[in-house]
Every structure is written in C-alpha cells, then in structure tokens.
Design a protein around this motif. Structure first.
Motif, PDB file in Angstrom:
ATOM      1  N   LEU A  89       0.820  -1.210   0.000  1.00  0.00           N
ATOM      2  CA  LEU A  89       0.000   0.000   0.000  1.00  0.00           C
ATOM      3  C   LEU A  89       0.857   1.265   0.000  1.00  0.00           C
ATOM      4  O   LEU A  89       0.490   2.271  -0.608  1.00  0.00           O
ATOM      5  CB  LEU A  89      -0.931   0.018   1.213  1.00  0.00           C
ATOM      6  CG  LEU A  89      -2.088  -0.985   1.194  1.00  0.00           C
ATOM      7  CD1 LEU A  89      -2.813  -0.979   2.535  1.00  0.00           C
ATOM      8  CD2 LEU A  89      -3.039  -0.698   0.052  1.00  0.00           C
ATOM      9  N   GLN A  90       2.018   1.230   0.653  1.00  0.00           N
ATOM     10  CA  GLN A  90       2.915   2.376   0.681  1.00  0.00           C
ATOM     11  C   GLN A  90       3.599   2.609  -0.670  1.00  0.00           C
ATOM     12  O   GLN A  90       4.040   3.714  -0.949  1.00  0.00           O
ATOM     13  CB  GLN A  90       3.997   2.188   1.749  1.00  0.00           C
ATOM     14  CG  GLN A  90       3.472   2.222   3.152  1.00  0.00           C
ATOM     15  CD  GLN A  90       4.521   1.799   4.161  1.00  0.00           C
ATOM     16  OE1 GLN A  90       5.711   1.793   3.886  1.00  0.00           O
ATOM     17  NE2 GLN A  90       4.071   1.440   5.349  1.00  0.00           N
ATOM     18  N   GLY A  91       3.648   1.583  -1.495  1.00  0.00           N
ATOM     19  CA  GLY A  91       4.375   1.643  -2.763  1.00  0.00           C
ATOM     20  C   GLY A  91       3.622   2.343  -3.880  1.00  0.00           C
ATOM     21  O   GLY A  91       2.493   2.817  -3.708  1.00  0.00           O
ATOM     22  N   PHE A 103      -0.165   1.918  -5.066  1.00  0.00           N
ATOM     23  CA  PHE A 103      -1.266   2.475  -4.276  1.00  0.00           C
ATOM     24  C   PHE A 103      -0.982   3.921  -3.881  1.00  0.00           C
ATOM     25  O   PHE A 103      -1.185   4.827  -4.659  1.00  0.00           O
ATOM     26  CB  PHE A 103      -1.564   1.591  -3.051  1.00  0.00           C
ATOM     27  CG  PHE A 103      -2.251   0.306  -3.413  1.00  0.00           C
ATOM     28  CD1 PHE A 103      -3.629   0.224  -3.464  1.00  0.00           C
ATOM     29  CD2 PHE A 103      -1.510  -0.824  -3.734  1.00  0.00           C
ATOM     30  CE1 PHE A 103      -4.271  -0.940  -3.832  1.00  0.00           C
ATOM     31  CE2 PHE A 103      -2.134  -2.005  -4.093  1.00  0.00           C
ATOM     32  CZ  PHE A 103      -3.519  -2.070  -4.146  1.00  0.00           C
ATOM     33  N   PHE A 104      -0.488   4.141  -2.656  1.00  0.00           N
ATOM     34  CA  PHE A 104      -0.343   5.507  -2.141  1.00  0.00           C
ATOM     35  C   PHE A 104       0.926   6.218  -2.594  1.00  0.00           C
ATOM     36  O   PHE A 104       0.992   7.437  -2.532  1.00  0.00           O
ATOM     37  CB  PHE A 104      -0.395   5.512  -0.606  1.00  0.00           C
ATOM     38  CG  PHE A 104      -1.731   5.114  -0.053  1.00  0.00           C
ATOM     39  CD1 PHE A 104      -2.851   5.915  -0.254  1.00  0.00           C
ATOM     40  CD2 PHE A 104      -1.882   3.947   0.673  1.00  0.00           C
ATOM     41  CE1 PHE A 104      -4.084   5.563   0.252  1.00  0.00           C
ATOM     42  CE2 PHE A 104      -3.113   3.579   1.188  1.00  0.00           C
ATOM     43  CZ  PHE A 104      -4.216   4.388   0.981  1.00  0.00           C
ATOM     44  N   ASP A 105       1.936   5.476  -3.000  1.00  0.00           N
ATOM     45  CA  ASP A 105       3.226   6.057  -3.385  1.00  0.00           C
ATOM     46  C   ASP A 105       3.707   7.018  -2.300  1.00  0.00           C
ATOM     47  O   ASP A 105       3.946   8.203  -2.524  1.00  0.00           O
ATOM     48  CB  ASP A 105       3.122   6.764  -4.739  1.00  0.00           C
ATOM     49  CG  ASP A 105       4.468   6.896  -5.433  1.00  0.00           C
ATOM     50  OD1 ASP A 105       5.496   6.526  -4.821  1.00  0.00           O
ATOM     51  OD2 ASP A 105       4.494   7.381  -6.571  1.00  0.00           O
ATOM     52  N   ALA A 106       3.840   6.469  -1.089  1.00  0.00           N
ATOM     53  CA  ALA A 106       4.124   7.265   0.102  1.00  0.00           C
ATOM     54  C   ALA A 106       5.453   8.012   0.047  1.00  0.00           C
ATOM     55  O   ALA A 106       5.595   9.048   0.701  1.00  0.00           O
ATOM     56  CB  ALA A 106       4.083   6.383   1.348  1.00  0.00           C
ATOM     57  N   GLU A 107       6.413   7.506  -0.713  1.00  0.00           N
ATOM     58  CA  GLU A 107       7.677   8.248  -0.838  1.00  0.00           C
ATOM     59  C   GLU A 107       7.450   9.578  -1.551  1.00  0.00           C
ATOM     60  O   GLU A 107       8.007  10.595  -1.187  1.00  0.00           O
ATOM     61  CB  GLU A 107       8.722   7.417  -1.592  1.00  0.00           C
ATOM     62  CG  GLU A 107       9.320   6.294  -0.781  1.00  0.00           C
ATOM     63  CD  GLU A 107      10.043   6.764   0.469  1.00  0.00           C
ATOM     64  OE1 GLU A 107      10.766   7.788   0.416  1.00  0.00           O
ATOM     65  OE2 GLU A 107       9.871   6.112   1.515  1.00  0.00           O
ATOM     66  N   LYS A 108       6.613   9.549  -2.567  1.00  0.00           N
ATOM     67  CA  LYS A 108       6.326  10.745  -3.359  1.00  0.00           C
ATOM     68  C   LYS A 108       5.253  11.624  -2.711  1.00  0.00           C
ATOM     69  O   LYS A 108       5.301  12.848  -2.801  1.00  0.00           O
ATOM     70  CB  LYS A 108       5.889  10.321  -4.760  1.00  0.00           C
ATOM     71  CG  LYS A 108       5.816  11.437  -5.768  1.00  0.00           C
ATOM     72  CD  LYS A 108       5.551  10.866  -7.156  1.00  0.00           C
ATOM     73  CE  LYS A 108       5.486  11.944  -8.200  1.00  0.00           C
ATOM     74  NZ  LYS A 108       5.187  11.403  -9.526  1.00  0.00           N
ATOM     75  N   TYR A 109       4.276  10.992  -2.065  1.00  0.00           N
ATOM     76  CA  TYR A 109       3.149  11.704  -1.457  1.00  0.00           C
ATOM     77  C   TYR A 109       3.015  11.265   0.011  1.00  0.00           C
ATOM     78  O   TYR A 109       2.153  10.452   0.339  1.00  0.00           O
ATOM     79  CB  TYR A 109       1.851  11.403  -2.209  1.00  0.00           C
ATOM     80  CG  TYR A 109       1.934  11.617  -3.694  1.00  0.00           C
ATOM     81  CD1 TYR A 109       2.014  12.898  -4.231  1.00  0.00           C
ATOM     82  CD2 TYR A 109       1.960  10.531  -4.575  1.00  0.00           C
ATOM     83  CE1 TYR A 109       2.098  13.099  -5.598  1.00  0.00           C
ATOM     84  CE2 TYR A 109       2.037  10.731  -5.948  1.00  0.00           C
ATOM     85  CZ  TYR A 109       2.104  12.008  -6.447  1.00  0.00           C
ATOM     86  OH  TYR A 109       2.185  12.203  -7.800  1.00  0.00           O
TER      87      TYR A 109
END
Length: 190
Positions: free
Chosen positions: A87-89, A92-98
């Motif tokens: 999900l962090q990737g 899905f959410f692209d948590a590093e970018k957002y």
C-alpha cells in the motif's frame, strides 16, 4: 452617525475574532481509519497516524468551525506487514512521493442536534478534491486530570479511490472504488 456605526461594527467584528478558540488533537484518543471492499466479499480495514489536527471556532456549538488535519501516509496499518508495504508503494499511495494526507474544511454546518456536515479539500496522492463528510459532535467535558476542556467528534464518509488516482490499474472487482473514511477524535482546548 454613519462613522459611529462603522466604528461599532469594526469593534464588534474584531471582538468576535478575538474569541475564536483553538482546539488541538489528542492523538492518544483519536483514530483515522478506512474500510474498502476486497473482491466484493469482505472488508479490509486500516488506519493512518494523525500527525496534526486542530479546530478553530468562536461558537460553543462549533457551527463556524474550521478543521485542519494531516496524517502520515507511510503509517498505513492494516495489521499485515506485506500488504502495508504494498500500500505504501507506487501501486497504491506512493508514500515516498506523497507522504501526507491533508484535509482543510471550507464549511462546517449544523444539520440538526449534534449532526453536522463538514465540507473541505482532501489532498491524497497529489490530488486535491472537495469532499463532504458526516460529523457527530459527541459533546465536551472537562478532563479531570488535565483540567482542560475536551470535545469529541465522529466523522464518516465515502471517497472514491479512482478520483485520487490510487490503484488505478486494480480492477474494481478486486478492490472496491468507494473507500469509507471513519475518524473518532478528541480535541483539547488550547
């Protein structure tokens, strides 16, 4: 006469803004959660850590409230480490970018009794969209330990993941498009 009326109006307006109160989130007693349908047969639920939230209001019933909330997308927790990493990737959410989810209200209106509608801008996955959520004001009390005034709210509503570009390549038959947001929050008067 007109000059006196204008001066009186300015004094009243400045006095009203002076009484605006800020309430800060009690993180230990607040939760931002979500539910989404998986393969049309079950619900998967999870949560995000709220990093900051506040309410500013000059009315005791919060009918003029401004709500601001920030949550850490990297904190997504579904009680499954492998799924959480996915999900962090970027699928899905692209948590590093957002890395953050934010909400800032544009209106907080009383519907009836303790029921409200809050409308505001939700920013998720680099996309900002207006959303309207249902709010129940659970009341306020004095915390017997801190002696601070506390207020509680439950918030719920549905957003479409497709409108935020989340899991765009995942078929709706696999993962529902409507994501139920649910928050239970406590705020302390500053």
């Amino acid at each position: 006469m007109k000059k006196a009326t204008i001066i009186a109006a300015l004094l009243i307006a400045s006095t009203a803004t002076t009484f605006a109160q800020t309430w800060s989130i009690d993180k230990a007693h607040s939760r931002l959660g979500f539910n989404v349908t998986h393969m049309g047969i079950s619900e998967t639920s999870g949560s995000f850590k709220i990093t900051d939230a506040k309410i500013t209001s000059s009315k005791p019933d919060f009918s003029d409230a401004v709500v601001e909330l920030t949550a850490d997308v990297k904190s997504v927790n579904t009680e499954n480490e492998m799924r959480d990493k996915h999900l962090q990737g970027p699928d899905f959410f692209d948590a590093e970018k957002y890395p953050t989810l934010t909400f800032k209200s544009t209106s907080f209106k009383k519907v009836s009794g303790k029921k409200y509608k809050v409308t505001g801008d939700l920013t998720l996955h680099g996309v900002t969209k207006p959303v309207t959520l249902d709010v129940t004001f659970n009341g306020n009390v004095e915390n017997p330990m801190s002696k601070k005034q506390m207020a509680g709210f439950n918030i719920a509503g549905v957003v479409k993941r497709s409108e935020f570009g989340i899991a765009a390549s995942t078929p709706a038959a696999m993962l529902g498009d409507g994501v139920v947001l649910q928050a239970s929050t406590e705020f302390a008067k500053d």
